[in-house]
Design a protein around this motif. Structure first.
Motif, PDB file in Angstrom:
ATOM      1  N   ARG A  40       0.831  -1.207   0.000  1.00  0.00           N
ATOM      2  CA  ARG A  40       0.000   0.000   0.000  1.00  0.00           C
ATOM      3  C   ARG A  40       0.867   1.259   0.000  1.00  0.00           C
ATOM      4  O   ARG A  40       0.475   2.303  -0.523  1.00  0.00           O
ATOM      5  N   THR A  84      -3.197   3.736  -5.228  1.00  0.00           N
ATOM      6  CA  THR A  84      -4.600   3.388  -5.549  1.00  0.00           C
ATOM      7  C   THR A  84      -4.990   2.064  -4.920  1.00  0.00           C
ATOM      8  O   THR A  84      -5.868   1.367  -5.431  1.00  0.00           O
ATOM      9  N   PHE A 121      -6.700   1.321  -2.387  1.00  0.00           N
ATOM     10  CA  PHE A 121      -8.073   1.203  -1.902  1.00  0.00           C
ATOM     11  C   PHE A 121      -8.997   0.788  -3.046  1.00  0.00           C
ATOM     12  O   PHE A 121      -9.846  -0.094  -2.884  1.00  0.00           O
ATOM     13  N   LEU A 122      -8.833   1.424  -4.210  1.00  0.00           N
ATOM     14  CA  LEU A 122      -9.679   1.088  -5.349  1.00  0.00           C
ATOM     15  C   LEU A 122      -9.409  -0.344  -5.837  1.00  0.00           C
ATOM     16  O   LEU A 122     -10.330  -1.067  -6.223  1.00  0.00           O
ATOM     17  N   GLU A 141      -8.343  -2.899  -4.020  1.00  0.00           N
ATOM     18  CA  GLU A 141      -8.886  -3.891  -3.084  1.00  0.00           C
ATOM     19  C   GLU A 141     -10.401  -3.939  -3.163  1.00  0.00           C
ATOM     20  O   GLU A 141     -11.016  -4.994  -2.989  1.00  0.00           O
ATOM     21  N   GLN A 142     -11.025  -2.778  -3.452  1.00  0.00           N
ATOM     22  CA  GLN A 142     -12.471  -2.789  -3.653  1.00  0.00           C
ATOM     23  C   GLN A 142     -12.843  -3.635  -4.878  1.00  0.00           C
ATOM     24  O   GLN A 142     -13.815  -4.395  -4.835  1.00  0.00           O
ATOM     25  N   SER A 143     -12.069  -3.472  -5.964  1.00  0.00           N
ATOM     26  CA  SER A 143     -12.348  -4.260  -7.167  1.00  0.00           C
ATOM     27  C   SER A 143     -12.160  -5.743  -6.912  1.00  0.00           C
ATOM     28  O   SER A 143     -12.939  -6.569  -7.379  1.00  0.00           O
ATOM     29  N   GLN A 198     -12.565  -7.246  -4.069  1.00  0.00           N
ATOM     30  CA  GLN A 198     -13.662  -7.711  -3.231  1.00  0.00           C
ATOM     31  C   GLN A 198     -14.942  -7.877  -4.044  1.00  0.00           C
ATOM     32  O   GLN A 198     -15.660  -8.860  -3.917  1.00  0.00           O
ATOM     33  N   ARG A 199     -15.179  -6.901  -4.952  1.00  0.00           N
ATOM     34  CA  ARG A 199     -16.427  -6.907  -5.712  1.00  0.00           C
ATOM     35  C   ARG A 199     -16.420  -7.978  -6.799  1.00  0.00           C
ATOM     36  O   ARG A 199     -17.404  -8.679  -7.011  1.00  0.00           O
ATOM     37  N   ASN A 254     -14.341 -11.567  -4.853  1.00  0.00           N
ATOM     38  CA  ASN A 254     -14.607 -11.968  -3.471  1.00  0.00           C
ATOM     39  C   ASN A 254     -13.318 -12.197  -2.704  1.00  0.00           C
ATOM     40  O   ASN A 254     -13.175 -13.143  -1.932  1.00  0.00           O
ATOM     41  N   LYS A 301     -10.397 -10.789  -0.102  1.00  0.00           N
ATOM     42  CA  LYS A 301     -10.140  -9.859   0.996  1.00  0.00           C
ATOM     43  C   LYS A 301      -8.879 -10.304   1.689  1.00  0.00           C
ATOM     44  O   LYS A 301      -8.702 -11.483   1.969  1.00  0.00           O
TER      45      LYS A 301
END
Length: 1590
Positions: free
Chosen positions: A1102, A1107, A1109-1110, A1112-1114, A1116-1117, A1120, A1122
């Motif tokens: 990190r 970027t 955060f973006l 890790e969001q992708s 997760q979405r 799946n 984490k």
């Protein structure tokens, strides 16, 4: 009956398309005095054509007349059945004939004989067949065994069957492709040596002795009745035996000619056929006299000439030829010049024009005007297109049948063709009528109303006075003296020579006459050749004023001629006839000539159906057989030649007991003499003189002594004094090797399967028979045996094939192995399919033997590229693994320069072209074997260049094929880089791939338009790289460069990804170990981010990824995912690895076998391969497969490491050039020289005079001035540039060095030739000339100045005034001989193997002077046969003289072929880049190229620009590198020599680099030699340095 036979033969033709053709002779007994014979040739296309030739496909001979004597016919049948096995079919049935011919085509007729022989090889006797066969071929233990009718003699043509019909019997025989007559006329070089002639005669004598043993004489022996196979194995046919021919039932006059020209009611072609039914032994003289006086028509005389020239009716490739006499524009009128053809020029010349012919002659490599045939098969089939089947037209004319493309009229046909006419246009009105509905009839000229009228008028034109007065010119062009020599040049009639003169041919241009043909005296009256007087308007015309209507039998000359003119022409014609006696050969001493027809006719006898004719006797007791005693019969020749006294003693013991048998021996003597003389020994007049006075023909004195003695013995006037056939077989004329080779090869001629013959010959060879016969006999046997290997398709034959190849490798000479074995191996390796034999050839032991036999250069040039070819284009896994091991193992022995250019570069050249996984692994293992320095200096720069080129290309819009290749090449490059990373130490990886540069993997991952397959491979390689360097180095060297990539991925928009909240790459506990397959670019986040988080820690990641955060969001979405701090990386490097994508391959992986076949049957694991020598590559196997640390790899680049001086690829090695370069000795691209010195070493205290590079390009011998100004030779190993040994036995400076093949010997010359061991430096032999044999020469001041005008001359010519000193040497590897030039211009030959001096060729006394010393020698550039006007012999030698002249000599006889002024000064070097080219350099500052096929005195092909004399040059393929003073120049010979002219050389200086600064080389260059495999060259200097350059 005939229709049934035709139906059966056509059925077999369909079943066996690989067969040649079948011939069915049909005899219709039209009348007793005038039979009409027809022959039907059945080809594979089911076409039937009438032929009047009696040459033996399948041959049927038959028809029997009831009036013949039954006793004679019964005797004929007994002869046939006694001499050979015959299968009899009582009633003709289709199935029976089919089975008969199928058994012949399947080679199963004599299966029992070969089976018996194979059992005898195991000392097991199974019936008398094998023993009887051995008795035929000369096994003396069974001379008294004659199994009559059970076994066929190997030189007797098989009789397949005797078939009965209602009124006659038929005999079927295979058709032989050649006769001895064909070979002697059209390819005389096929019998290429004296040994081959002896072997040929021995076979004929063996068959003759077999016949005589049964009390049967041949009675018809002549070249046309000796049949020959494709391999030139001779046969005698039972159908040609005198007794069989005499009982055929016909008794009319031979060669009667039916005169006809008008259409006949029954058959329009009958007249043509009858006219061509001429006896094989024509009396040309009588026909010529009749034609000259007008008794024989032009048409008939031309048919006679066609017959003499060997042209055959029914053979489109060798059809009888006639001249075109009119152009069909107007009706022929003798009183007008319009419409008549000029017969003084060939039709080819008239059609093409003189300008085009002159251009062809001047611009062709081989000068010629016309093709090798005046009537081509294409022309014949086009002429007869209306009457031929479409199948033939598609085969001979063009594959697509288009009827409108054929000439539609006679006028158009004449204008279209450059070829001559055919007899049908003078005889057959049906030739114009089309059998095809879509093709119109051939249109006739407007001045005729019917085809019959056209034939009459066309024939009248041929027989006209105008044509008769010019026909002799056409004969000169087509059959006469204008076919060769200066006359052919003047007539623009030089033919294109055959590409391979030694290849057997049954067709060709035969020159019948060597002098101008006499002009015809009187034309033939029209009524004499027109037998349909009542239907011919001209015959009915009254008041004819023809000047030819004279009495044919009137001996007085016509009134139009004066008596003097007549006598002059008569004298010319008589003299012409006397000079052409070779056209009337005689082969029989008796006056009764055998019948010319090859048919066999006899009364039928009653047999039961399916009966096999039984022999007269069968062995009652089978004798014992000892295979060991049979092997002892194979022996080689003694070193001594045949003694004349021994032949005389043999001759005195000669005697015959039967007159008919003695007549056969007379025929043998005539045939033997003709083979050597190339012309018949006897004609009618010579034979009559010999019978009357005993005066032998003068031609006998032209024969070699041993041949003359044998011929004289065979042609004795008293038949009792001629040797019998068995006694002739025991003659000293036949050396032991001939008998041994015959015993070895005879069983291979049996009609049985190739597998059984292979088994037999392998057994004999493995028992040492090849070695026992000697090198030359083994070479003769090779063409008969090795085809079994190349044609083998069964795995069960692999062991036999491999053993046979190994035996021949041991016994053949190097040149013979290259000629016979190398093509077989190349053919096997080129087959794309898997074969057990191919894998066996790629094993260690065989490749070692092959390398050792052929030498490194030949192996690299001819075999190595084929090994590499088995690594791409979807190869079989086992084959690819075997090829990979060969390449890896050979790399260490090849050395780094050759490995780079011949293995590494070709593998990289295959990137993107289907290179398999084993190819990539080969590249990696070679790097691991040769060490870190090799990878860093050689492989990585090449890979970087390829990858950077592909990256740059991907940014430019290009066609789809180019983009696909770009992707495939990137995948291959990344895969290779991935493998090398696992081999290199971590420090080397950081230094070469990461420090101070952006990682290549990241550059590729940043390219958004690349295929996902490429991105996934790059990601996989990137993961492995990070794992290899560890987390700390990843943080330092990798993460800073990932910011841009992660930023792009964070904002990447993919509609497909958004629509699928859970994609296929969802990671769960169930599929963590499954392979991940990218489906979108966003998947790259899943491949990299979780892995790096686990490797370096999430916080570190990190920190470098703004970027995060973006991302890790992708994750997760979409997936799946984490991050869990306590868990390990959920995606390992192994999950990312997928099969490397290959173009055209299925993505499903093939099972990789863990074992490879070794040899023929056993298997060996790759891990068990030895770790030293060839297969040392395995020592890095564990590290490559398991990724263990390799930090202990040596990274030393000091001078102690082998090949330390070899440079890394620089920017000049552009990727297009790199990927366009192929392996092999001669590159497709021009050689680019850098003219830079890589390494320099002091070789001698004084000047370095000569260089010689070993074929392996690892060893160099240098000759120069040593201590005390004596000559010395140093041996240098290029790997470490160390002088390992030397030779110091010379008193003078060495002027030449020759490495003597692979024997390890070296020859050096300082006036005396020393032969010494190249390893130890120990003297083996020395050769010198006696000074008393040559006068001492003194040089003038001018001559001394010419040779001492610069520093180069110091010492080398100090004693050259002594004519007995050797001044130069040349090694002829094919002969294993040294050719030494001398100070008096003479040339000495030295046999290296026997260590003795051979013949000496002395120069003319007028040339014995100091200025004529031999300064350089070269010989023909290859072992191929030479063609051309000057180079007619099998090999030549060129000698360059100090006076500037050059001599070209025949290597066999020493005869001077040409002498010309090559230069204006001392010739320093000669070389032969090609067989027909000589390159020469001189102190006159020029370099010249000479084409031996042209006039040497007028050639202008000079290279200039050197400001000083050219001291030396070296040839590599089509490139030539020369040195003068301190400059070098490179030129190409790829252009035709006639376009070279005066060219300016581009000169370059040599530069040395020291601490980054270039220094110009100022030393005078004295010698140069190219290392073609390494793409380097070495030079020697006047100050004693040896310099390696590139």
């Amino acid at each position: 009956m005939v229709k049934l036979l035709i139906k059966c033969i056509m059925y077999i033709s369909k079943r066996h398309p690989c067969s040649r053709y079948y011939m069915l002779h049909i005899f219709h007994p039209c009348s007793e005095n005038n039979p009409l014979e027809q022959s039907l040739i059945f080809k594979d296309d089911n076409h039937c054509a009438v032929q009047a030739d009696s040459s033996p496909g399948i041959e049927h001979v038959g028809d029997l007349q009831s009036s013949s004597s039954s006793n004679n016919q019964q005797l004929t049948v007994n002869i046939i059945t006694k001499l050979t096995p015959v299968y009899y079919l009582g009633r003709v049935a289709t199935t029976e004939i089919r089975d008969l011919m199928a058994s012949y085509m399947n080679l199963s007729i004599e299966q029992d004989v070969i089976n018996s022989l194979n059992l005898l090889c195991e000392n097991t006797i199974s019936g008398p067949a094998g023993l009887g066969f051995l008795s035929f071929v000369g096994f003396s233990a069974f001379d008294d065994i004659h199994p009559s009718g059970l076994v066929r003699h190997p030189n007797i043509l098989p009789v397949l069957a005797v078939v009965e019909s209602s009124d006659c019997c038929y005999m079927f025989q295979p058709k032989a492709p050649y006769t001895l007559e064909n070979i002697m006329h059209y390819s005389p070089e096929a019998l290429c040596s004296d040994w081959h002639i002896r072997f040929f005669i021995y076979q004929i004598m063996s068959a003759l002795a077999y016949l005589h043993d049964f009390g049967v004489h041949h009675g018809n022996l002549k070249p046309s009745t000796i049949l020959m196979s494709d391999s030139l194995w001779p046969y005698l046919s039972i159908s040609d035996i005198s007794h069989v021919k005499q009982n055929r039932g016909f008794g009319g006059p031979e060669g009667s000619i039916l005169n006809s020209c008008c259409a006949e009611e029954d058959c329009s072609s009958r007249s043509i056929f009858a006219s061509f039914n001429l006896p094989s032994s024509l009396d040309w003289s009588s026909h010529f006299k009749r034609w000259w006086t007008g008794e024989l028509s032009n048409y008939e005389y031309l048919l006679v000439l066609n017959k003499l020239a060997g042209r055959r009716w029914g053979d489109p490739a060798f059809h009888p030829v006639m001249p075109w006499v009119i152009d069909f524009t107007v009706r022929p009128d003798e009183n007008s010049d319009i419409g008549w053809r000029d017969l003084t020029k060939s039709k080819w010349r008239l059609a093409k024009g003189d300008e085009q012919l002159d251009f062809t002659y001047s611009s062709s490599d081989v000068p010629y005007h016309v093709s090798d045939e005046c009537l081509s098969e294409l022309a014949v089939c086009s002429y007869k297109a209306r009457r031929l089947s479409k199948t033939i037209l598609r085969s001979a004319v063009r594959s697509v049948y288009e009827p409108n493309e054929y000439p539609s009229s006679m006028q158009r046909l004449y204008q279209w063709t450059p070829d001559e006419c055919i007899p049908e246009f003078y005889s057959d009105p049906w030739i114009f009528v089309s059998l095809h509905s879509e093709m119109s009839n051939l249109a006739l000229p407007s001045w005729v109303t019917s085809s019959e009228e056209f034939i009459c008028l066309h024939r009248d034109a041929l027989e006209s006075d105008r044509v008769s007065q010019q026909l002799h010119h056409w004969i000169d062009i087509t059959f006469g003296y204008k076919l060769a020599g200066e006359a052919s040049v003047e007539a623009k009639n030089v033919m294109l020579p055959p590409s391979d003169p030694s290849r057997p041919k049954s067709i060709g241009r035969r020159q019948l006459f060597t002098k101008p043909h006499p002009k015809r005296l009187i034309s033939t009256p029209h009524s004499a050749y027109h037998n349909k007087v009542e239907s011919c308007a001209r015959c009915q015309r009254k008041g004819s004023n023809s000047t030819t209507d004279v009495l044919l039998n009137d001996c007085n000359p016509p009134n139009m001629f004066s008596q003097v003119d007549y006598l002059e022409e008569f004298e010319q014609a008589t003299l012409f006839m006397e000079l052409q006696h070779h056209l009337n050969p005689i082969y029989s001493y008796s006056n009764t000539a055998a019948c010319c027809c090859s048919s066999v006719k006899y009364l039928k006898r009653q047999f039961s159906d399916q009966e096999v004719l039984q022999p007269d006797s069968v062995l009652s007791v089978v004798p014992d057989f000892d295979f060991g005693s049979y092997l002892e019969c194979f022996e080689s020749d003694d070193s001594s030649s045949i003694g004349y006294q021994e032949l005389l003693r043999w001759k005195q013991r000669s005697c015959s007991v039967i007159e008919h048998h003695a007549n056969d021996i007379f025929s043998i003597g005539c045939i033997l003499a003709e083979i050597y003389l190339h012309r018949p020994l006897f004609d009618a007049s010579l034979l009559a003189a010999y019978k009357e006075t005993g005066m032998l023909p003068g031609a006998l004195h032209e024969l070699p002594v041993h041949v003359r003695l044998l011929v004289e013995s065979c042609i004795q006037r008293q038949w009792e004094r001629r040797p019998c056939s068995k006694h002739l077989l025991e003659s000293p004329y036949f050396p032991p090797s001939v008998r041994s080779a015959y015993m070895f090869l005879a069983p291979l001629q049996l009609l049985c399967t190739s597998g059984d013959r292979l088994k037999y010959v392998t057994k004999l060879a493995s028992e040492g028979t090849l070695k026992a016969m000697g090198e030359f006999a083994a070479e003769v046997c090779a063409p008969y045996c090795l085809p079994f290997v190349s044609s083998s398709r069964l795995d069960v034959d692999t062991e036999s094939c491999l053993r046979l190849l190994k035996e021949f490798l041991k016994c053949l000479s190097v040149q013979a192995a290259k000629k016979h074995i190398l093509p077989i191996i190349q053919k096997i390796l080129q087959v794309p399919e898997y074969s057990h034999l191919k894998v066996s050839l790629l094993q260690d032991s065989f490749v070692r033997e092959l390398w050792k036999k052929l030498g490194k250069q030949t192996y690299i040039e001819k075999v190595h590229p084929l090994v590499i070819a088995n690594l791409h284009n979807s190869p079989n896994k086992i084959t690819a693994s075997s090829a990979s091991i060969v390449l890896i193992g050979s790399s260490e022995e090849l050395g780094i320069p050759i490995t780079v250019h011949q293995t590494v570069l070709p593998l990289i050249h295959s990137f993107g072209k289907g290179l398999c996984d084993d190819g990539i692994e080969t590249l990696v293992r070679i790097g691991g074997l040769l060490g870190e320095s090799f990878i860093v200096k050689q492989i990585l720069p090449l890979l970087r260049n390829v990858i950077h080129f592909c990256i740059d290309s991907s940014k430019v819009t290009k066609p789809e094929p180019q983009q696909s290749w770009n992707s495939f090449a990137l995948i291959d490059g990344l895969s290779a880089l991935e493998g090398l990373v696992s081999v290199l130490p971590v420090k080397a990886v950081l230094r070469e791939l990461l420090q101070d540069q952006v990682c290549l993997h990241i550059k590729i991952l940043m390219l958004i338009h690349l295929d996902l397959d490429v991105i996934q491979v790059a990601a996989t390689a990137f993961v492995d790289l990070c794992l290899r360097i560890g987390p700390d180095n990843t943080v330092i060297h990798v993460l800073p460069h990932l910011k841009e990539l992660f930023a792009e991925l964070a904002f990447f928009q993919d509609s497909s990804a958004v629509s699928l909240p859970t994609k296929g790459l969802k990671i769960s506990e169930r599929n963590k170990s499954e392979t991940i397959k990218m489906e979108s670019r966003i998947d790259l986040v899943l491949l990299l981010y979780p892995f790096l988080a686990s490797l370096v820690g999430i916080e570190k990641l990190r920190e470098y990824c703004s970027t995060w955060f973006l991302l890790e969001q992708s994750l997760q979405r979409l997936y799946n995912w984490k991050f869990e701090p306590s868990s390990k990386c959920s995606i390992s490097g192994e999950n990312l690895k997928t099969q490397r994508f290959q173009p055209g391959n299925d993505t499903s992986s093939e099972v990789v076998p863990t074992e490879l076949f070794n040899g023929a049957g056993s298997s060996v694991s790759q891990s068990q391969i030895p770790k030293t020598g060839w297969m040392a590559a395995s020592k890095h196997r564990f590290r490559l497969e398991h990724g263990t640390s390799s930090d202990n790899l040596s990274a030393s680049t000091s001078g102690n490491q082998p090949w330390f001086w070899f440079p890394s690829p620089d920017s000049s090695w552009g990727v297009p050039d790199l990927l366009g370069r192929s392996s092999g000795l001669k590159d497709e691209l021009p050689w680019k020289i850098e003219a830079s010195v890589l390494y320099s070493a002091r070789a001698h205290p004084g000047a370095l005079r000569s260089l010689e590079v070993h074929d392996d390009e690892c060893t160099i011998f240098t000759g120069g001035v040593g201590p005390g100004f004596k000559g010395s030779i140093q041996r240098w190993e290029l790997a470490n540039m160390n002088c390992t040994s030397g030779y110091y036995g010379h008193e003078e400076v060495v002027n030449s060095i020759c490495i003597l093949s692979i024997t390890g010997k070296v020859a050096s010359c300082d006036g005396t030739i020393h032969i010494w061991n190249g390893q130890t430096g120990k003297l083996i032999a020395a050769h010198t000339e006696s000074s008393t044999s040559f006068p001492l020469q003194t040089a003038s001041v001018e001559q001394a100045n010419m040779l001492n005008q610069d520093a180069l001359s110091g010492g080398i010519l100090s004693n050259a005034f002594r004519g007995s000193l050797y001044t130069t040497m040349h090694y002829m590897a094919s002969e294993d001989k040294l050719v030494a030039g001398m100070g008096n211009g003479s040339i000495r030959f030295i046999d290296i193997s026997r260590d003795q001096k051979l013949h000496l060729w002395k120069s003319d006394s007028a040339e014995i002077s100091f200025s004529s010393l031999v300064s350089t020698i070269c010989s023909s550039g290859s072992d191929k046969p030479r063609n051309g006007s000057l180079v007619a012999s099998s090999s030549w030698i060129a000698a360059g003289l100090s006076s500037g002249y050059c001599r070209l000599l025949d290597e066999r006889s020493g005869k001077i072929i040409a002498v010309w002024r090559a230069h204006d000064g001392h010739i320093t070097k000669l070389a032969s880049p090609e067989d027909h080219l000589i390159a020469s350099s001189s102190l006159d500052k020029t370099l010249r190229i000479w084409d031996l096929r042209r006039n040497l005195s007028v050639q202008s092909n000079i290279f200039r620009s050197h400001s000083d004399g050219i001291f030396d040059f070296s040839v590599w393929g089509q490139d030539l590198l020369s040195v003068s003073r301190n400059k070098i120049a490179l030129t190409s010979l790829s252009r035709p020599t006639n376009e070279i002219g005066h060219q300016q050389l581009v000169l370059q200086n040599l530069y040395s680099t020291d601490r980054g600064v270039k220094y110009k080389n100022m030393s005078v260059l004295s010698a140069i030699s190219v290392l073609p495999l390494s793409r380097l060259f070495v030079v020697g200097t006047e100050d004693g340095f040896l310099k390696i350059c590139h």
